[in-house]
Design a protein around this motif. Structure first.
Motif, PDB file in Angstrom:
ATOM      1  N   ALA A  20       6.777 -10.690  -8.157  1.00 56.85           N
ATOM      2  CA  ALA A  20       6.160 -10.397  -9.455  1.00 56.85           C
ATOM      3  C   ALA A  20       5.847  -8.909  -9.597  1.00 56.85           C
ATOM      4  O   ALA A  20       6.103  -8.318 -10.654  1.00 56.85           O
ATOM      5  CB  ALA A  20       4.887 -11.224  -9.638  1.00 56.85           C
ATOM      6  N   HIS A  21       5.302  -8.292  -8.548  1.00 53.59           N
ATOM      7  CA  HIS A  21       5.026  -6.848  -8.588  1.00 53.59           C
ATOM      8  C   HIS A  21       6.321  -6.070  -8.809  1.00 53.59           C
ATOM      9  O   HIS A  21       6.385  -5.178  -9.655  1.00 53.59           O
ATOM     10  CB  HIS A  21       4.393  -6.369  -7.278  1.00 53.59           C
ATOM     11  CG  HIS A  21       2.927  -6.616  -7.162  1.00 53.59           C
ATOM     12  ND1 HIS A  21       1.994  -5.989  -7.952  1.00 53.59           N
ATOM     13  CD2 HIS A  21       2.233  -7.411  -6.319  1.00 53.59           C
ATOM     14  CE1 HIS A  21       0.782  -6.396  -7.602  1.00 53.59           C
ATOM     15  NE2 HIS A  21       0.895  -7.260  -6.619  1.00 53.59           N
ATOM     16  N   GLY A  37       4.189   1.539  -4.749  1.00 52.51           N
ATOM     17  CA  GLY A  37       3.907   0.835  -3.511  1.00 52.51           C
ATOM     18  C   GLY A  37       2.725  -0.095  -3.686  1.00 52.51           C
ATOM     19  O   GLY A  37       1.874   0.128  -4.548  1.00 52.51           O
ATOM     20  N   PHE A  38       2.691  -1.131  -2.895  1.00 51.94           N
ATOM     21  CA  PHE A  38       1.577  -2.075  -2.936  1.00 51.94           C
ATOM     22  C   PHE A  38       1.485  -2.782  -1.593  1.00 51.94           C
ATOM     23  O   PHE A  38       2.446  -2.809  -0.829  1.00 51.94           O
ATOM     24  CB  PHE A  38       1.722  -3.083  -4.090  1.00 51.94           C
ATOM     25  CG  PHE A  38       3.057  -3.785  -4.143  1.00 51.94           C
ATOM     26  CD1 PHE A  38       3.231  -5.021  -3.536  1.00 51.94           C
ATOM     27  CD2 PHE A  38       4.126  -3.221  -4.823  1.00 51.94           C
ATOM     28  CE1 PHE A  38       4.451  -5.678  -3.591  1.00 51.94           C
ATOM     29  CE2 PHE A  38       5.355  -3.873  -4.883  1.00 51.94           C
ATOM     30  CZ  PHE A  38       5.520  -5.098  -4.270  1.00 51.94           C
ATOM     31  N   GLU A  39       0.312  -3.314  -1.300  1.00 53.34           N
ATOM     32  CA  GLU A  39       0.074  -4.069  -0.070  1.00 53.34           C
ATOM     33  C   GLU A  39      -0.317  -5.490  -0.408  1.00 53.34           C
ATOM     34  O   GLU A  39      -0.965  -5.733  -1.428  1.00 53.34           O
ATOM     35  CB  GLU A  39      -1.048  -3.425   0.747  1.00 53.34           C
ATOM     36  CG  GLU A  39      -0.603  -2.325   1.633  1.00 53.34           C
ATOM     37  CD  GLU A  39      -1.660  -1.977   2.687  1.00 53.34           C
ATOM     38  OE1 GLU A  39      -2.745  -2.607   2.720  1.00 53.34           O
ATOM     39  OE2 GLU A  39      -1.379  -1.072   3.467  1.00 53.34           O
ATOM     40  N   LEU A  40       0.054  -6.381   0.489  1.00 55.22           N
ATOM     41  CA  LEU A  40      -0.267  -7.792   0.327  1.00 55.22           C
ATOM     42  C   LEU A  40      -0.702  -8.372   1.668  1.00 55.22           C
ATOM     43  O   LEU A  40      -0.257  -7.891   2.717  1.00 55.22           O
ATOM     44  CB  LEU A  40       0.969  -8.555  -0.175  1.00 55.22           C
ATOM     45  CG  LEU A  40       1.534  -8.126  -1.521  1.00 55.22           C
ATOM     46  CD1 LEU A  40       2.910  -8.738  -1.725  1.00 55.22           C
ATOM     47  CD2 LEU A  40       0.599  -8.534  -2.637  1.00 55.22           C
ATOM     48  N   PRO A  41      -1.526  -9.421   1.635  1.00 59.87           N
ATOM     49  CA  PRO A  41      -1.853 -10.090   2.903  1.00 59.87           C
ATOM     50  C   PRO A  41      -0.625 -10.843   3.408  1.00 59.87           C
ATOM     51  O   PRO A  41       0.250 -11.223   2.626  1.00 59.87           O
ATOM     52  CB  PRO A  41      -2.976 -11.051   2.510  1.00 59.87           C
ATOM     53  CG  PRO A  41      -2.808 -11.277   1.048  1.00 59.87           C
ATOM     54  CD  PRO A  41      -2.202 -10.017   0.494  1.00 59.87           C
ATOM     55  N   GLU A  97      11.537  -1.239   0.455  1.00 56.67           N
ATOM     56  CA  GLU A  97      11.055  -1.183   1.830  1.00 56.67           C
ATOM     57  C   GLU A  97       9.896  -2.157   2.005  1.00 56.67           C
ATOM     58  O   GLU A  97       9.015  -2.224   1.150  1.00 56.67           O
ATOM     59  CB  GLU A  97      10.564   0.220   2.193  1.00 56.67           C
ATOM     60  CG  GLU A  97      11.630   1.274   2.139  1.00 56.67           C
ATOM     61  CD  GLU A  97      11.110   2.657   2.471  1.00 56.67           C
ATOM     62  OE1 GLU A  97       9.873   2.832   2.620  1.00 56.67           O
ATOM     63  OE2 GLU A  97      11.940   3.575   2.573  1.00 56.67           O
ATOM     64  N   VAL A  98       9.910  -2.882   3.109  1.00 54.31           N
ATOM     65  CA  VAL A  98       8.812  -3.774   3.459  1.00 54.31           C
ATOM     66  C   VAL A  98       8.379  -3.414   4.875  1.00 54.31           C
ATOM     67  O   VAL A  98       9.200  -3.370   5.795  1.00 54.31           O
ATOM     68  CB  VAL A  98       9.219  -5.258   3.352  1.00 54.31           C
ATOM     69  CG1 VAL A  98       8.128  -6.166   3.898  1.00 54.31           C
ATOM     70  CG2 VAL A  98       9.532  -5.604   1.901  1.00 54.31           C
ATOM     71  N   THR A  99       7.100  -3.133   5.012  1.00 53.75           N
ATOM     72  CA  THR A  99       6.532  -2.679   6.271  1.00 53.75           C
ATOM     73  C   THR A  99       5.590  -3.737   6.831  1.00 53.75           C
ATOM     74  O   THR A  99       4.788  -4.306   6.089  1.00 53.75           O
ATOM     75  CB  THR A  99       5.727  -1.370   6.039  1.00 53.75           C
ATOM     76  OG1 THR A  99       6.568  -0.430   5.399  1.00 53.75           O
ATOM     77  CG2 THR A  99       5.216  -0.807   7.337  1.00 53.75           C
ATOM     78  N   ASP A 100       5.711  -3.997   8.125  1.00 48.29           N
ATOM     79  CA  ASP A 100       4.764  -4.902   8.774  1.00 48.29           C
ATOM     80  C   ASP A 100       4.006  -4.137   9.854  1.00 48.29           C
ATOM     81  O   ASP A 100       4.348  -3.008  10.174  1.00 48.29           O
ATOM     82  CB  ASP A 100       5.479  -6.142   9.340  1.00 48.29           C
ATOM     83  CG  ASP A 100       6.391  -5.834  10.507  1.00 48.29           C
ATOM     84  OD1 ASP A 100       5.904  -5.345  11.547  1.00 48.29           O
ATOM     85  OD2 ASP A 100       7.606  -6.097  10.391  1.00 48.29           O
ATOM     86  N   GLU A 101       2.981  -4.777  10.386  1.00 51.92           N
ATOM     87  CA  GLU A 101       2.162  -4.186  11.452  1.00 51.92           C
ATOM     88  C   GLU A 101       2.379  -4.913  12.768  1.00 51.92           C
ATOM     89  O   GLU A 101       1.597  -4.762  13.696  1.00 51.92           O
ATOM     90  CB  GLU A 101       0.675  -4.298  11.091  1.00 51.92           C
ATOM     91  CG  GLU A 101       0.301  -3.715   9.777  1.00 51.92           C
ATOM     92  CD  GLU A 101      -1.107  -4.111   9.348  1.00 51.92           C
ATOM     93  OE1 GLU A 101      -1.784  -3.258   8.788  1.00 51.92           O
ATOM     94  OE2 GLU A 101      -1.521  -5.274   9.594  1.00 51.92           O
ATOM     95  N   GLY A 109       3.217  -4.069   3.658  1.00 52.63           N
ATOM     96  CA  GLY A 109       3.352  -3.000   2.677  1.00 52.63           C
ATOM     97  C   GLY A 109       4.716  -3.081   2.023  1.00 52.63           C
ATOM     98  O   GLY A 109       5.722  -3.334   2.691  1.00 52.63           O
ATOM     99  N   CYS A 110       4.751  -2.895   0.724  1.00 42.04           N
ATOM    100  CA  CYS A 110       6.005  -2.903  -0.020  1.00 42.04           C
ATOM    101  C   CYS A 110       6.107  -1.607  -0.811  1.00 42.04           C
ATOM    102  O   CYS A 110       5.121  -1.163  -1.397  1.00 42.04           O
ATOM    103  CB  CYS A 110       6.051  -4.072  -1.002  1.00 42.04           C
ATOM    104  SG  CYS A 110       5.875  -5.698  -0.237  1.00 42.04           S
ATOM    105  N   SER A 111       7.287  -1.027  -0.827  1.00 40.87           N
ATOM    106  CA  SER A 111       7.487   0.139  -1.675  1.00 40.87           C
ATOM    107  C   SER A 111       8.877   0.072  -2.285  1.00 40.87           C
ATOM    108  O   SER A 111       9.815  -0.461  -1.686  1.00 40.87           O
ATOM    109  CB  SER A 111       7.276   1.449  -0.915  1.00 40.87           C
ATOM    110  OG  SER A 111       8.212   1.579   0.119  1.00 40.87           O
TER     111      SER A 111
END
Length: 151
Positions: free
Chosen positions: A41-42, A26-30, A94-98, A81-83
């Protein structure tokens, strides 16, 4: 007092066990348009490390691009958020937003001259399954897709 037992030997798992092992990252991006390329790329890096077939990796990159693009353009989120989960014959992205939007993303019919509007249709055609789930918190959602790992 020193032990008289020999030190424990670390051994690598058998190759078959590694192939069957579930993997998750998992990783987070702005929430910036530049994050779309960073998400690809991730994802590519993790999939290559896991020995995922390159042609299926291209499909996975298209899916994560669409999901991150939609989160950046169509939500009021600050972070994305991406996982990724690789388990046997299935890759789940999965892509998560707020964001505070209550409406789930929907595929739409783009006109022949429109540049945008076909991304979720592509996801639907490429994925075995895809959908949208509410997050456990008050805001945001998770958009997910499952791809088969065999051609």
């Amino acid at each position: 007092m020193a032990s008289s037992y020999p030190p424990a030997q670390l051994s690598s798992p058998a190759p078959a066990a590694v192939a069957d092992e579930a993997r998750q990252e998992g990783f987070e991006l702005p929430a910036h348009t530049s994050s779309v390329a960073r998400a690809r790329a991730h994802l590519r890096s993790h999939l290559l490390r896991w020995g995922f077939p390159e042609d299926l990796g291209h499909t996975a990159q298209l899916v994560i691009s669409e999901f991150v693009t939609n989160a950046v353009l169509h939500t009021d989120t600050g972070r994305i958020g991406c996982s990724i989960h690789l388990d046997g014959s299935r890759l789940r992205i999965e892509v998560t937003d707020e964001g505070t939007q209550t409406r789930a993303p929907q595929p739409r019919s783009a006109g022949p001259d429109e540049v945008n509007g076909r991304g979720l249709q592509l996801v639907g055609a490429l994925a075995q399954r895809w959908g949208v789930s509410a997050r456990d918190t008050r805001c945001g959602r998770v958009v997910w897709a499952e791809l088969g790992t065999t051609g």
